[in-house]
Design a protein around this motif. Structure first.
Motif, mmCIF file in Angstrom:
data_model
loop_
_atom_site.group_PDB
_atom_site.id
_atom_site.type_symbol
_atom_site.label_atom_id
_atom_site.label_comp_id
_atom_site.label_asym_id
_atom_site.label_seq_id
_atom_site.Cartn_x
_atom_site.Cartn_y
_atom_site.Cartn_z
ATOM 1 N N SER A 19 0.833 -1.204 0.000
ATOM 2 C CA SER A 19 0.000 0.000 0.000
ATOM 3 C C SER A 19 0.870 1.258 0.000
ATOM 4 C CB SER A 19 -0.924 0.006 1.225
ATOM 5 O OG SER A 19 -1.772 -1.123 1.214
ATOM 6 N N GLY A 20 0.458 2.242 -0.804
ATOM 7 C CA GLY A 20 1.160 3.521 -0.827
ATOM 8 C C GLY A 20 2.592 3.439 -1.292
ATOM 9 N N PHE A 21 2.875 2.540 -2.198
ATOM 10 C CA PHE A 21 4.255 2.356 -2.666
ATOM 11 C C PHE A 21 4.750 3.608 -3.396
ATOM 12 C CE2 PHE A 21 7.632 0.816 -5.424
ATOM 13 C CZ PHE A 21 8.321 -0.070 -4.611
ATOM 14 N N LEU A 22 3.899 4.216 -4.219
ATOM 15 C CA LEU A 22 4.237 5.455 -4.919
ATOM 16 C C LEU A 22 3.550 6.635 -4.246
ATOM 17 C CD1 LEU A 22 3.858 4.361 -8.671
ATOM 18 C CD2 LEU A 22 5.953 4.433 -7.297
ATOM 19 N N GLU A 26 4.059 11.206 -7.639
ATOM 20 C CA GLU A 26 4.516 10.266 -8.660
ATOM 21 C C GLU A 26 3.344 9.732 -9.473
ATOM 22 O OE1 GLU A 26 8.484 8.157 -6.786
ATOM 23 O OE2 GLU A 26 6.570 7.767 -5.797
ATOM 24 N N VAL A 27 2.264 9.384 -8.796
ATOM 25 C CA VAL A 27 1.086 8.865 -9.492
ATOM 26 C C VAL A 27 0.505 9.912 -10.430
ATOM 27 C CG1 VAL A 27 -1.288 8.059 -9.195
ATOM 28 C CG2 VAL A 27 0.501 7.207 -7.683
ATOM 29 N N ALA A 28 0.414 11.148 -9.960
ATOM 30 C CA ALA A 28 -0.163 12.222 -10.779
ATOM 31 C C ALA A 28 0.640 12.428 -12.053
ATOM 32 C CB ALA A 28 -0.233 13.513 -9.965
ATOM 33 N N LEU A 29 1.962 12.397 -11.936
ATOM 34 C CA LEU A 29 2.812 12.582 -13.119
ATOM 35 C C LEU A 29 2.659 11.423 -14.092
ATOM 36 C CD1 LEU A 29 5.021 13.982 -14.763
ATOM 37 C CD2 LEU A 29 6.722 12.826 -13.319
ATOM 38 N N LEU A 30 2.685 10.200 -13.590
ATOM 39 C CA LEU A 30 2.576 9.028 -14.453
ATOM 40 C C LEU A 30 1.230 8.989 -15.170
ATOM 41 C CD1 LEU A 30 4.163 6.420 -12.024
ATOM 42 C CD2 LEU A 30 5.137 7.137 -14.215
ATOM 43 N N ASP A 190 -0.721 2.231 -4.934
ATOM 44 C CA ASP A 190 -0.498 0.883 -4.405
ATOM 45 C C ASP A 190 0.192 0.023 -5.452
ATOM 46 O OD1 ASP A 190 -1.853 1.708 -2.163
ATOM 47 O OD2 ASP A 190 -3.658 0.511 -2.539
ATOM 48 N N ALA A 191 0.960 -0.954 -4.983
ATOM 49 C CA ALA A 191 1.650 -1.881 -5.883
ATOM 50 C C ALA A 191 1.223 -3.313 -5.561
ATOM 51 C CB ALA A 191 3.161 -1.747 -5.744
ATOM 52 N N ALA A 241 15.463 6.446 -5.741
ATOM 53 C CA ALA A 241 14.030 6.467 -5.462
ATOM 54 C C ALA A 241 13.438 7.815 -5.851
ATOM 55 C CB ALA A 241 13.786 6.194 -3.979
ATOM 56 N N GLY A 242 12.318 7.782 -6.557
ATOM 57 C CA GLY A 242 11.631 9.004 -6.945
ATOM 58 C C GLY A 242 12.227 9.717 -8.135
#
Length: 267
Positions: A19-22, A26-30, A190-191, A241-242
């Motif tokens: 849970s909450g891996f990204l 990061e999610v918004a950009l992807l 999440d991953a 990372a990131g």
């Protein structure tokens, strides 16, 4: 680093949810890049399920300096993969999965190794997938369903189902008599990590919301296939990372995307 309890859970169940891996950033950009990049859109193709409904994806082998390439090279990702399958770690392929509202098709029950066996990989225990949710994944929009522990059966027979490769249903149904299927509902960031022989599927998207995700797949360097791609023979060049937050926005222009008609695993 994954804990000993997480490693034990993966080995027993064949999958693991982080849970909450990204981060939200990061999610918004992807998601922004995946929805707006012209090169990605141009190389997206559809794969029909048994009812003729389509799921869309864009797939490539060599991770570059674009946001998705940096994600698949991120030290958090590669480190977790290495703990689960050993190392050194090579990148097999990554793909953006797109299920449109109301019309997004199903993915039939299958093992990833049911596809990848055709590529000539020898050791399924040294192959793994990690899915990153870019939008909520729910039962209504066709989240992944898995049969816990099914990876321990080894590879079972697969055949053509629509344009997909599907597992022999009598085996699937017999195994499901022993376990309860799990709906892997995910929040953005999440991953979900899963073994190459884990039986999984997804239902059509019957909701008004899209389901978008990225899946990166890996093998160990010693588990090189008979066939291409070349990325399977190269250790992943890790980044911090990131790092995807500082990636080139033009990276997709230089990526060599796979074509549906030449995909060995589909044919």
């Amino acid at each position: 680093m994954l804990t000993s309890a997480q490693l034990e859970e993966f080995n027993k169940q064949g999958f693991l949810i982080l849970s909450g891996f990204l981060s939200a950033e990061e999610v918004a950009l992807l998601y922004q890049v995946s929805a707006q990049d012209n090169a990605l859109t141009e190389h997206t193709y559809s794969v029909l399920d048994s009812n003729g409904n389509e799921s869309k994806l864009a797939l490539w082998n060599n991770p570059g300096d674009d946001p998705f390439g940096m994600l698949s090279r991120d030290e958090r990702v590669v480190g977790a993969v290495g703990q689960l399958i050993g190392g050194p770690v090579a990148h097999f392929h990554s793909k953006v999965m797109q299920k449109s509202p109301r019309v997004g098709g199903a993915w039939e029950w299958h093992q990833d190794y049911g596809y990848w066996y055709k590529n000539g990989f020898l050791f399924p225990d040294e192959m793994i997938s990690i899915m990153f949710a870019l939008t909520p994944a729910t039962r209504e929009n066709g989240c992944l369903m898995v049969l816990p522990g099914s990876h321990r059966m080894g590879r079972i027979e697969h055949g053509k189902v629509g344009e997909q490769v599907g597992a022999t249903l009598d085996r699937v149904e017999r195994f499901e008599e022993r376990v309860e299927r799990v709906y892997c509902e995910l929040m953005p960031g999440d991953a979900l990590i899963f073994h190459s022989n884990l039986l999984h599927a997804s239902n059509p998207n019957t909701s008004d919301s899209p389901r978008w995700s990225i899946i990166s797949c890996y093998n160990t360097l010693q588990n090189t296939p008979f066939q291409e791609p070349a990325s399977c023979f190269q250790e992943v060049s890790r980044v911090g990372a990131g790092s995807l937050l500082h990636a080139s926005q033009q990276g997709f222009d230089s990526i060599s995307f796979n074509k549906k008609k030449t995909d060995i695993s589909l044919n």
